[in-house]
Design a protein around this motif. Structure first.
Motif, PDB file in Angstrom:
ATOM      1  N   ASP A  34       0.827  -1.205   0.000  1.00 27.54           N
ATOM      2  CA  ASP A  34       0.000   0.000   0.000  1.00 27.54           C
ATOM      3  C   ASP A  34       0.864   1.259   0.000  1.00 27.54           C
ATOM      4  OD1 ASP A  34      -2.865   0.932   0.184  1.00 27.54           O
ATOM      5  OD2 ASP A  34      -1.969   2.034   1.852  1.00 27.54           O
ATOM      6  N   LEU A  35       1.966   1.232   0.745  1.00 27.53           N
ATOM      7  CA  LEU A  35       2.862   2.387   0.747  1.00 27.53           C
ATOM      8  C   LEU A  35       3.552   2.573  -0.600  1.00 27.53           C
ATOM      9  CD1 LEU A  35       4.447   2.072   4.302  1.00 27.53           C
ATOM     10  CD2 LEU A  35       2.943   3.891   3.490  1.00 27.53           C
ATOM     11  N   LEU A  36       3.831   1.489  -1.312  1.00 26.22           N
ATOM     12  CA  LEU A  36       4.392   1.605  -2.652  1.00 26.22           C
ATOM     13  C   LEU A  36       3.408   2.301  -3.587  1.00 26.22           C
ATOM     14  CD1 LEU A  36       6.069  -1.886  -3.097  1.00 26.22           C
ATOM     15  CD2 LEU A  36       7.237   0.313  -3.038  1.00 26.22           C
ATOM     16  N   ARG A  37       2.122   2.031  -3.389  1.00 26.40           N
ATOM     17  CA  ARG A  37       1.092   2.668  -4.227  1.00 26.40           C
ATOM     18  C   ARG A  37       0.886   4.125  -3.834  1.00 26.40           C
ATOM     19  NH1 ARG A  37      -4.197   0.790  -4.335  1.00 26.40           N
ATOM     20  NH2 ARG A  37      -3.976   0.306  -2.148  1.00 26.40           N
ATOM     21  N   THR A  38       0.747   4.384  -2.542  1.00 28.19           N
ATOM     22  CA  THR A  38       0.393   5.730  -2.096  1.00 28.19           C
ATOM     23  C   THR A  38       1.604   6.610  -1.809  1.00 28.19           C
ATOM     24  OG1 THR A  38       0.311   5.087   0.234  1.00 28.19           O
ATOM     25  CG2 THR A  38      -1.739   4.882  -1.051  1.00 28.19           C
ATOM     26  N   GLY A  39       2.648   6.034  -1.217  1.00 28.58           N
ATOM     27  CA  GLY A  39       3.815   6.810  -0.833  1.00 28.58           C
ATOM     28  C   GLY A  39       3.584   7.668   0.392  1.00 28.58           C
ATOM     29  N   ASN A  40       2.466   7.435   1.102  1.00 30.30           N
ATOM     30  CA  ASN A  40       2.107   8.293   2.221  1.00 30.30           C
ATOM     31  C   ASN A  40       1.608   7.441   3.381  1.00 30.30           C
ATOM     32  OD1 ASN A  40       1.065  10.193   3.978  1.00 30.30           O
ATOM     33  ND2 ASN A  40       0.094  11.398   2.377  1.00 30.30           N
ATOM     34  N   VAL A  41       2.237   7.577   4.533  1.00 32.50           N
ATOM     35  CA  VAL A  41       1.853   6.816   5.719  1.00 32.50           C
ATOM     36  C   VAL A  41       0.437   7.175   6.152  1.00 32.50           C
ATOM     37  CG1 VAL A  41       2.383   6.439   8.155  1.00 32.50           C
ATOM     38  CG2 VAL A  41       4.226   6.535   6.498  1.00 32.50           C
TER      39      VAL A  41
ATOM     40  N   ASN B  83      -5.277   5.869   7.054  1.00 28.16           N
ATOM     41  CA  ASN B  83      -6.690   6.178   6.808  1.00 28.16           C
ATOM     42  C   ASN B  83      -7.401   5.027   6.115  1.00 28.16           C
ATOM     43  OD1 ASN B  83      -6.533   8.662   8.028  1.00 28.16           O
ATOM     44  ND2 ASN B  83      -6.210   9.783   6.120  1.00 28.16           N
ATOM     45  N   THR B  84      -6.722   4.358   5.194  1.00 28.97           N
ATOM     46  CA  THR B  84      -7.312   3.202   4.515  1.00 28.97           C
ATOM     47  C   THR B  84      -7.612   2.097   5.510  1.00 28.97           C
ATOM     48  OG1 THR B  84      -6.085   3.743   2.505  1.00 28.97           O
ATOM     49  CG2 THR B  84      -6.975   1.518   2.679  1.00 28.97           C
ATOM     50  N   ILE B  85      -6.689   1.851   6.420  1.00 29.41           N
ATOM     51  CA  ILE B  85      -6.912   0.818   7.442  1.00 29.41           C
ATOM     52  C   ILE B  85      -8.079   1.204   8.332  1.00 29.41           C
ATOM     53  CG2 ILE B  85      -5.932  -0.361   9.445  1.00 29.41           C
ATOM     54  CD1 ILE B  85      -3.181  -0.059   8.102  1.00 29.41           C
TER      55      ILE B  85
END
Length: 194
Positions: free
Chosen positions: A67-74, A79-81
């Motif tokens: 997910d971080l590879l897709r978004t690049g934002n912690v 928020n997704t979780i």
């Protein structure tokens, strides 16, 4: 005019040869991450994965990293979780580029445990942790109770100190009751094996 056409053709041939030579090197080193994943991966550090994993230890590290590879934002991953309750699992192609994480995250990347926890012996049990050694001898003659019976019904005390003492006592009773059940079960197994 003829010389300009020759120069353009020569430049086109040189560009074609350079691209052909460099594309052969890329194919030998393996497919690019963006071609395998279907998106251009963002830069992800171990600290980013650790931050999310610390907040949500039940989410696998591979899901977090994907997910971080897709978004690049912690913050977006968190928020997704919170919205979904989970992060989608990475596709099988993800594991061709990024090897599967061992337990939860890379053990080499984890910070060293605090010195106080490393000084404790690994054989420490609940009896020793809650300093109930003197109560074990006293409770050995008492019949085993379930943790619910041992904990009892707590009355609301008027101040925090009394509530804390009541909670501490209920914990001790539950630990002692669980120990007695374990000893009874071990005695029963030892009796049935003989």
């Amino acid at each position: 005019m003829g010389e300009v056409l020759n120069v353009v053709v020569a430049v086109a041939v040189i560009v074609f040869i350079v691209r052909w030579v460099t594309s052969g090197k890329d194919a030998a080193s393996g497919p690019s991450p963006s071609a395998v994943l279907g998106f251009r991966p963002k830069n992800v550090t171990i600290e980013m994965v650790e931050t999310v994993h610390t907040m949500f230890p039940d989410i696998p590290s591979d899901n977090i990293r994907y997910d971080l590879l897709r978004t690049g934002n912690v913050q977006t991953s968190i928020n997704t979780i919170l919205e979904r309750g989970f992060l989608p699992a990475p596709p099988p192609a993800y594991y061709t580029i990024y090897p599967r994480a061992l337990d939860s995250t890379d053990t080499a990347a984890r910070p060293a445990p605090a010195p106080s926890s490393s000084s404790k012996s690994k054989s420490e049990n609940l009896i020793e942790r809650y300093h109930l050694e003197n109560r074990v001898a006293v409770s050995s003659g008492v019949e085993a109770r379930t943790p619910e019976e041992a904990a009892g019904r707590a009355d609301w005390e008027e101040n925090a100190e009394k509530r804390e003492a009541s909670l501490r006592e209920r914990k001790a009773q539950m630990i002692l009751a669980a120990r007695q059940r374990l000893l009874a079960q071990q005695a029963k197994e030892a009796g049935s094996s003989t």
